[in-house]
Scaffold this motif. Structure first.
Motif, PDB file in Angstrom:
ATOM      1  N   GLY A  70      77.366  90.732 -24.459  1.00 46.52           N
ATOM      2  CA  GLY A  70      77.172  92.156 -24.126  1.00 46.52           C
ATOM      3  C   GLY A  70      77.758  92.479 -22.760  1.00 46.52           C
ATOM      4  O   GLY A  70      78.413  93.509 -22.580  1.00 46.52           O
ATOM      5  N   LYS A  71      77.548  91.580 -21.788  1.00 43.48           N
ATOM      6  CA  LYS A  71      78.117  91.805 -20.449  1.00 43.48           C
ATOM      7  C   LYS A  71      79.642  91.830 -20.555  1.00 43.48           C
ATOM      8  O   LYS A  71      80.300  92.656 -19.914  1.00 43.48           O
ATOM      9  CB  LYS A  71      77.683  90.696 -19.479  1.00 43.48           C
ATOM     10  CG  LYS A  71      76.185  90.582 -19.295  1.00 43.48           C
ATOM     11  CD  LYS A  71      75.686  91.262 -18.043  1.00 43.48           C
ATOM     12  CE  LYS A  71      74.157  91.324 -18.060  1.00 43.48           C
ATOM     13  NZ  LYS A  71      73.582  92.183 -17.055  1.00 43.48           N
ATOM     14  N   ALA A  72      80.210  90.910 -21.375  1.00 36.05           N
ATOM     15  CA  ALA A  72      81.666  90.857 -21.527  1.00 36.05           C
ATOM     16  C   ALA A  72      82.193  92.164 -22.132  1.00 36.05           C
ATOM     17  O   ALA A  72      83.222  92.696 -21.705  1.00 36.05           O
ATOM     18  CB  ALA A  72      82.062  89.659 -22.387  1.00 36.05           C
ATOM     19  N   LEU A 110      77.690  85.069 -12.123  1.00 34.59           N
ATOM     20  CA  LEU A 110      76.545  84.248 -12.548  1.00 34.59           C
ATOM     21  C   LEU A 110      75.492  85.172 -13.140  1.00 34.59           C
ATOM     22  O   LEU A 110      75.259  86.267 -12.613  1.00 34.59           O
ATOM     23  CB  LEU A 110      75.969  83.483 -11.351  1.00 34.59           C
ATOM     24  CG  LEU A 110      76.934  82.531 -10.631  1.00 34.59           C
ATOM     25  CD1 LEU A 110      76.287  81.986  -9.363  1.00 34.59           C
ATOM     26  CD2 LEU A 110      77.363  81.385 -11.541  1.00 34.59           C
ATOM     27  N   GLU A 111      74.855  84.763 -14.224  1.00 35.26           N
ATOM     28  CA  GLU A 111      73.936  85.652 -14.930  1.00 35.26           C
ATOM     29  C   GLU A 111      72.712  84.896 -15.424  1.00 35.26           C
ATOM     30  O   GLU A 111      72.832  83.816 -16.012  1.00 35.26           O
ATOM     31  CB  GLU A 111      74.680  86.266 -16.139  1.00 35.26           C
ATOM     32  CG  GLU A 111      73.933  87.375 -16.831  1.00 35.26           C
ATOM     33  CD  GLU A 111      73.790  88.629 -15.968  1.00 35.26           C
ATOM     34  OE1 GLU A 111      74.786  89.072 -15.373  1.00 35.26           O
ATOM     35  OE2 GLU A 111      72.671  89.160 -15.888  1.00 35.26           O
ATOM     36  N   ASP A 112      71.544  85.497 -15.188  1.00 37.00           N
ATOM     37  CA  ASP A 112      70.303  85.002 -15.789  1.00 37.00           C
ATOM     38  C   ASP A 112      70.056  83.506 -15.544  1.00 37.00           C
ATOM     39  O   ASP A 112      69.667  82.769 -16.460  1.00 37.00           O
ATOM     40  CB  ASP A 112      70.277  85.339 -17.291  1.00 37.00           C
ATOM     41  CG  ASP A 112      70.190  86.858 -17.528  1.00 37.00           C
ATOM     42  OD1 ASP A 112      70.058  87.607 -16.539  1.00 37.00           O
ATOM     43  OD2 ASP A 112      70.261  87.289 -18.692  1.00 37.00           O
ATOM     44  N   ILE A 113      70.287  83.091 -14.299  1.00 41.29           N
ATOM     45  CA  ILE A 113      69.960  81.735 -13.852  1.00 41.29           C
ATOM     46  C   ILE A 113      68.717  81.876 -12.984  1.00 41.29           C
ATOM     47  O   ILE A 113      68.703  82.688 -12.053  1.00 41.29           O
ATOM     48  CB  ILE A 113      71.128  81.126 -13.034  1.00 41.29           C
ATOM     49  CG1 ILE A 113      72.379  81.010 -13.922  1.00 41.29           C
ATOM     50  CG2 ILE A 113      70.725  79.777 -12.441  1.00 41.29           C
ATOM     51  CD1 ILE A 113      73.610  80.483 -13.209  1.00 41.29           C
ATOM     52  N   HIS A 131      76.200  86.671  -8.127  1.00 41.20           N
ATOM     53  CA  HIS A 131      75.061  86.547  -9.042  1.00 41.20           C
ATOM     54  C   HIS A 131      74.541  87.945  -9.320  1.00 41.20           C
ATOM     55  O   HIS A 131      73.858  88.561  -8.511  1.00 41.20           O
ATOM     56  CB  HIS A 131      73.975  85.649  -8.438  1.00 41.20           C
ATOM     57  CG  HIS A 131      72.842  85.424  -9.393  1.00 41.20           C
ATOM     58  ND1 HIS A 131      71.607  84.978  -8.996  1.00 41.20           N
ATOM     59  CD2 HIS A 131      72.761  85.580 -10.739  1.00 41.20           C
ATOM     60  CE1 HIS A 131      70.819  84.885 -10.070  1.00 41.20           C
ATOM     61  NE2 HIS A 131      71.500  85.248 -11.126  1.00 41.20           N
ATOM     62  N   ASP A 132      74.870  88.401 -10.514  1.00 36.24           N
ATOM     63  CA  ASP A 132      74.600  89.775 -10.929  1.00 36.24           C
ATOM     64  C   ASP A 132      73.124  90.154 -10.820  1.00 36.24           C
ATOM     65  O   ASP A 132      72.779  91.238 -10.340  1.00 36.24           O
ATOM     66  CB  ASP A 132      75.102  89.873 -12.377  1.00 36.24           C
ATOM     67  CG  ASP A 132      74.883  91.203 -13.011  1.00 36.24           C
ATOM     68  OD1 ASP A 132      75.036  92.202 -12.303  1.00 36.24           O
ATOM     69  OD2 ASP A 132      74.584  91.224 -14.211  1.00 36.24           O
ATOM     70  N   ASP A 133      72.224  89.249 -11.242  1.00 36.16           N
ATOM     71  CA  ASP A 133      70.800  89.603 -11.212  1.00 36.16           C
ATOM     72  C   ASP A 133      70.302  89.807  -9.793  1.00 36.16           C
ATOM     73  O   ASP A 133      69.382  90.582  -9.559  1.00 36.16           O
ATOM     74  CB  ASP A 133      69.975  88.512 -11.908  1.00 36.16           C
ATOM     75  CG  ASP A 133      70.335  88.447 -13.362  1.00 36.16           C
ATOM     76  OD1 ASP A 133      69.896  89.307 -14.117  1.00 36.16           O
ATOM     77  OD2 ASP A 133      71.134  87.572 -13.724  1.00 36.16           O
TER      78      ASP A 133
HETATM   79  O1  LIG Z   1      71.022  92.494 -18.716  1.00 33.37           O
HETATM   80  C1  LIG Z   1      70.498  93.519 -18.291  1.00 33.37           C
HETATM   81  O2  LIG Z   1      70.295  94.517 -18.992  1.00 33.37           O
HETATM   82  C2  LIG Z   1      70.112  93.635 -16.854  1.00 33.37           C
HETATM   83  C3  LIG Z   1      69.850  92.375 -16.134  1.00 33.37           C
HETATM   84  O3  LIG Z   1      70.984  91.588 -15.962  1.00 33.37           O
HETATM   85  C4  LIG Z   1      68.688  91.583 -16.657  1.00 33.37           C
HETATM   86  O4  LIG Z   1      68.756  90.352 -16.594  1.00 33.37           O
HETATM   87  O5  LIG Z   1      67.719  92.162 -17.098  1.00 33.37           O
END
Ligand SMILES: O=C(O)C[C@H](O)C(=O)O
Ligand SMILES: NC(=O)c1ccc[n+]([C@@H]2O[C@H](COP(=O)([O-])OP(=O)(O)OC[C@H]3O[C@@H](n4cnc5c(N)ncnc54)[C@H](O)[C@@H]3O)[C@@H](O)[C@H]2O)c1
Ligand SMILES: [Mg+2]
Length: 467
Positions: free
Chosen positions: A162-164, A204-207, A229-231
């Motif tokens: 989804g991010k991609a 970086l995502e959701d780590i 790190h996006d979060d």
């Molecule tokens: O993914 C999302 O919708 C936002 C954020 O990165 C999250 O982890 O909740």
């Protein structure tokens, strides 16, 4: 609370039931018919697809009510959300077709060898001769996926895909999901470094925290492409944009407010840092064991850092006690942790950002009568504070100026750029933050980020529109 859209394929026996009967049964059971497609019409019966919006809690009720109707055969129930995921959500597209041997010898061997040699002789050419200049890796280990927690790398993939999709649609960045089957800090660092040559940036995502802090810091130090790190930072940037505008609505200066941040993980730490950088003087960080207090002693280095900040309050306690008198609540924790009683105890004109996904810390409908400005991370309520407002534009800007990092100045510029998309005339309680579909968001963020990168000396290229 969450809504789902389901498609019911039904066969109606004409002598026993009418479509009107079906529609009224659906509505009595709590569903909302949004469209009907006729699949086949016969003399005795017809087959239709009925699309129904239902709350998750009554989905089974709607299906049972249909099944109980005389003259109806329920052929299939499909969930549109699952249908949207069939086969995955992204694919790789070649940039030209290979129509003949001539094309083949150019894009592949032997022609490609000359290009390889050119990059070998001058590695910077990777930016002009490969996908590097426009490609970002979306890297996760699946340990803090939305608010679902540690669900593992395979189950994390739909979020990363989804991010991609969002990277591509919103900012024309080619992003690829990399879901790692390890939670070991050193192994993650080694692996990301090893795969980095083909990428122009690492998202970086959701780590989960606290590993995410070291992973990001080390990669930032050891790689010459931006690591973000996006979060942490995406969330903080968008939260800041929302706060800047919400404070205008309630007419409170930033140095006068008392802010409670609930959930001091990846997002929470970065949110606190950004609030302090923006001038907040009274900050109350709260995690599951209560407040992180000034003068306290903590194993987690980022909590220890917070405990040393003069703006962090020294009063211990949990959310129940500490929420009283707060002007702002920012939740980056888990569903349902903020109660109506808490909101009632806040100061006048409370601002509540309940950002946990997919379920916020409080149901916006429950909070509505008592809050002045309410925001969530979701797309089905007004004021969506979601890092998607940040990551496409910030990477677009960083890639375009080949920034080797994304620094504080670039993040603050991004926050101001997002806030500025909402004009003074448009600004109100229900519109403090622009929609992700507003074309100005990515453009404004890109522009502000490049400007800040050039000013702070991290840009390695001046894009044509800045020359
Ligand atoms: O993914 C999302 O919708 C936002 C954020 O990165 C999250 O982890 O909740
Ligand atoms: N809206 C957005 O753009 C956005 C962006 C990032 C994260 N989030 C959401 O924020 C939440 C946290 O994400 P994260 O990446 O920081 O995860 P994380 O695992 O790093 O942090 C979660 C923190 O919440 C704390 N926590 C758990 N139970 C608690 C309780 N009862 N009271 C107080 N704190 C509690 C945990 O101890 C941890 O420190 C998730 O729900 C995620 O979906 C939203
Ligand atoms: Mg996330």
């Amino acid at each position: 609370m969450a809504n789902t859209s389901i498609i019911l394929r039904v066969e109606l026996a004409h002598d026993q039931v009418t479509f009107g009967d079906v529609a009224s049964v659906i509505s009595q059971a709590g569903g909302d018919v949004t469209s009907i497609d006729v699949i086949r019409v016969g003399k005795e019966s017809s087959v239709r697809d009925i699309t129904v919006d239902v709350q998750d809690s009554v989905e089974a009720q709607v299906v049972d009510a249909i099944k109980a109707l005389k003259g109806i055969t329920l052929i299939n129930v499909s969930d549109r959300t699952f249908l949207a995921h069939l086969g995955g959500k992204i694919s790789v597209q070649p940039s030209m077709p290979i129509k003949n041997r001539d094309d083949l010898s150019r894009v592949y061997t032997p022609g490609v060898a000359r290009v390889c040699t050119a990059i070998h002789e001058n590695p910077k050419k990777a930016y002009s001769l490969t996908i590097k200049r426009n490609t970002v890796a979306v890297v996760t280990d699946g340990t803090a996926v939305l608010g679902l927690g540690d669900i593992g790398p395979q189950a994390a993939a739909p979020v990363m895909e989804g991010k991609a999709m969002l990277f591509k649609q919103l900012a024309d960045v080619d992003a690829f999901p990399i879901c790692l089957d390890t939670t070991d800090t050193e192994e993650i660092i080694r692996t990301v470094k090893a795969i980095s040559p083909v990428f122009g940036g690492i998202n970086l995502e959701d780590i989960s925290s606290p590993r995410c802090f070291e992973i990001e810091a080390r990669l930032e130090e050891e790689l010459d492409i931006p690591v973000f790190h996006d979060d942490q930072h995406g969330t903080a940037v968008v939260m800041m944009a929302g706060i800047l505008n919400a404070l205008k609505v309630v007419d409170k200066p930033i140095d006068s407010i008392r802010v409670v941040v609930n959930g001091i993980g990846a997002a929470g730490v970065s949110v606190c840092k950004m609030l302090l950088a923006a001038g907040v003087q009274r900050l109350v960080p709260v995690d599951r064991d209560g407040a992180i207090v000034r003068g306290g002693s903590y194993d987690q280095p980022m909590w220890q850092w917070l405990a040393e900040q003069p703006q962090v309050e020294a009063v211990p306690g949990g959310l129940d006690q500490l929420i009283a008198g707060a002007d702002v609540f920012i939740g980056v924790s888990r569903a349902g942790l903020l109660k109506v009683e808490h909101v009632k105890a806040m100061a006048k004109d409370p601002i509540v950002f309940a950002l946990a996904n997919p379920q916020p810390e409080i149901d916006p409908e429950l909070a509505a009568p008592y809050v002045r400005v309410m925001a969530t991370g979701r797309s089905d309520y007004p004021n969506q504070i979601n890092n998607v407002l940040c990551f496409p534009g910030i990477f677009r800007g960083a890639l375009d100026c080949r920034a080797h990092r994304i620094n504080e100045a670039m993040k603050l510029a991004a926050a101001r750029a997002i806030a500025s998309v909402v004009s003074e005339e448009e600004l109100n309680e229900l519109y403090i933050i622009p929609s992700i579909f507003n074309d100005h968001v990515v453009q404004n963020v890109r522009h502000a980020v490049i400007e800040a990168a050039i000013k702070t000396g991290v840009a390695n290229r001046i894009p044509p529109d800045f020359r």
